[in-house]
Scaffold this active site. Structure first.
Site, mmCIF file in Angstrom:
data_model
loop_
_atom_site.group_PDB
_atom_site.id
_atom_site.type_symbol
_atom_site.label_atom_id
_atom_site.label_comp_id
_atom_site.label_asym_id
_atom_site.label_seq_id
_atom_site.Cartn_x
_atom_site.Cartn_y
_atom_site.Cartn_z
ATOM 1 N N HIS A 1 1.760 4.469 -2.905
ATOM 2 C CA HIS A 1 1.933 6.058 -2.475
ATOM 3 C C HIS A 1 3.442 6.475 -2.965
ATOM 4 C CE1 HIS A 1 -1.903 6.332 -0.514
ATOM 5 N NE2 HIS A 1 -1.427 5.643 0.448
ATOM 6 N N HIS B 1 0.855 -1.188 0.139
ATOM 7 C CA HIS B 1 0.040 0.049 0.077
ATOM 8 C C HIS B 1 0.776 1.078 0.090
ATOM 9 C CE1 HIS B 1 -3.672 2.409 0.910
ATOM 10 N NE2 HIS B 1 -2.850 3.044 1.550
ATOM 11 N N GLU B 2 1.971 1.156 0.929
ATOM 12 C CA GLU B 2 2.671 2.478 0.996
ATOM 13 C C GLU B 2 3.636 2.577 -0.126
ATOM 14 O OE1 GLU B 2 2.359 4.695 3.081
ATOM 15 O OE2 GLU B 2 0.836 3.526 4.221
#
Length: 353
Positions: A24, A20-21
């Site tokens: 980003h 997920h990170e």
């Protein structure tokens, strides 16, 4: 063996957050935003290395992670700061984390289906003797059931689920017949007794599809979309009160569920495969939940981004973003409090088993 599954579950959960990170991080780098730190895990740093403008760190607690961008939660005059970017760039960066989780869920399903020889398909192969539903106005052999009462049928199991949910016996069904969509509206279907069958049935026999590469991708996509439908159904049940707060699980409960899933499998290999299937569902779950328009979540940030852009476009005045920061900070406090309550409940449920 459960300790092995627990460790595996912790690693899998850590990977889900890291992916997920990474979404980003990758989007920020691609769009020229300065990333000050990219961390896997939370708490004190175990290993850290500065490379260019970004500090890469591995932290002690395997749950969580973060991508700290310049100007994300504070004012910055840096032209490469997050808050200096156009709304569409900020939206892409915020959505990228959930996109990566959803993509990971799809990839895991593709991997799980890699060795499949065939799939049970929502395609009518035959009818039981005496079945009254074979006709021009109803079903024909080789019909693929596409929708039932507006619900998309992704796989064979959807047919039984949606037929059983309808208590009226009157269905609106769409089938694919000879390459064309045929609507069977107001179709009356009632389960009947058939010779040799213990339970009442509709009288359908469903066939199989050979698992060629396109079919594997099709069924992988269908399963991933099915996961998303389960998440939305769970949210509706939560908001309606059908599901209580005590039924929710956080990281501790999820890892425990993974261990139980592995333990209940017939073999160790099946245990790990079952955990990967569960992990694919959790990845899709994280993707959807994180895009809910709630403060502190990426979906909340996108929501405020859109609202702010509309207001600024209409008024031609810049809004003070510190108030949005206050809302997200309050949302984060509430979110952490909720996570603490859920974690406490998870621990109590494990101890009192």
């Amino acid at each position: 063996m459960s300790i092995v599954y627990i460790i595996f579950g912790i690693l899998v959960f850590g990977v889900l957050i890291a992916i997920h990170e990474l979404g980003h991080f990758s989007a920020a780098k691609l769009l020229g935003v300065q990333v000050n730190e990219f961390a896997i895990g939370m708490g004190p740093a175990i290993i850290s290395r500065q490379k260019g403008e970004t500090l890469y760190s591995w932290r002690a607690l395997p749950f969580g992670g973060f991508c700290a961008m310049e100007g994300e939660d504070e004012d910055s005059d840096n032209p490469r700061a997050f808050n200096s970017q156009s709304p569409w760039k900020r939206a892409v960066i915020l959505i990228a984390g959930s996109f990566m989780n959803f993509l990971l869920g799809f990839i895991l399903v593709v991997a799980l289906y890699a060795n499949a020889a065939a799939f049970r398909a929502p395609v009518l192969a035959d009818f039981m003797d005496g079945c009254p539903y074979e006709s021009e106005e109803a079903f024909q052999i080789n019909d693929r059931i596409v929708k039932i009462d507006g619900h998309r049928v992704y796989q064979y199991s959807d047919v039984g689920e949606f037929l059983s949910e309808n208590k009226t016996g009157i269905f609106d069904i769409v089938v694919e017949r000879d390459g064309k969509k045929v609507e069977l509206n107001g179709l009356k279907l009632v389960p009947l007794e058939y010779e040799g069958e213990e339970n009442k049935m509709y009288g359908f026999y469903f066939g199989y599809e050979e698992a060629t590469l396109p079919v594997k991708l099709q069924y992988s996509w269908g399963t991933t979309m099915e996961f998303g439908r389960w998440v939305w159904k769970g949210l509706r049940m939560l908001t309606s009160g059908e599901v209580k707060m005590n039924d929710m699980s956080g990281p501790v409960g999820i890892v425990d569920l993974m261990a139980e899933t592995g333990e209940s499998a017939a073999t160790v290999a099946d245990g790990f495969l079952d955990i990967l299937y569960l992990s694919a569902f959790i990845a899709v779950n994280l993707a959807i939940m994180n895009m809910l328009p709630l403060p502190a979540l990426d979906g909340g940030r996108v929501f405020f981004l859109i609202v702010t852009w509309i207001i600024e476009f209409i008024t031609r005045k810049k809004l003070d973003h510190k108030y949005e920061g206050y809302i997200h900070a309050a949302g984060m406090v509430l979110l952490l409090a909720l996570m603490a309550v859920i974690m406490f409940n998870d621990i109590v449920k494990i101890v009192t088993k």
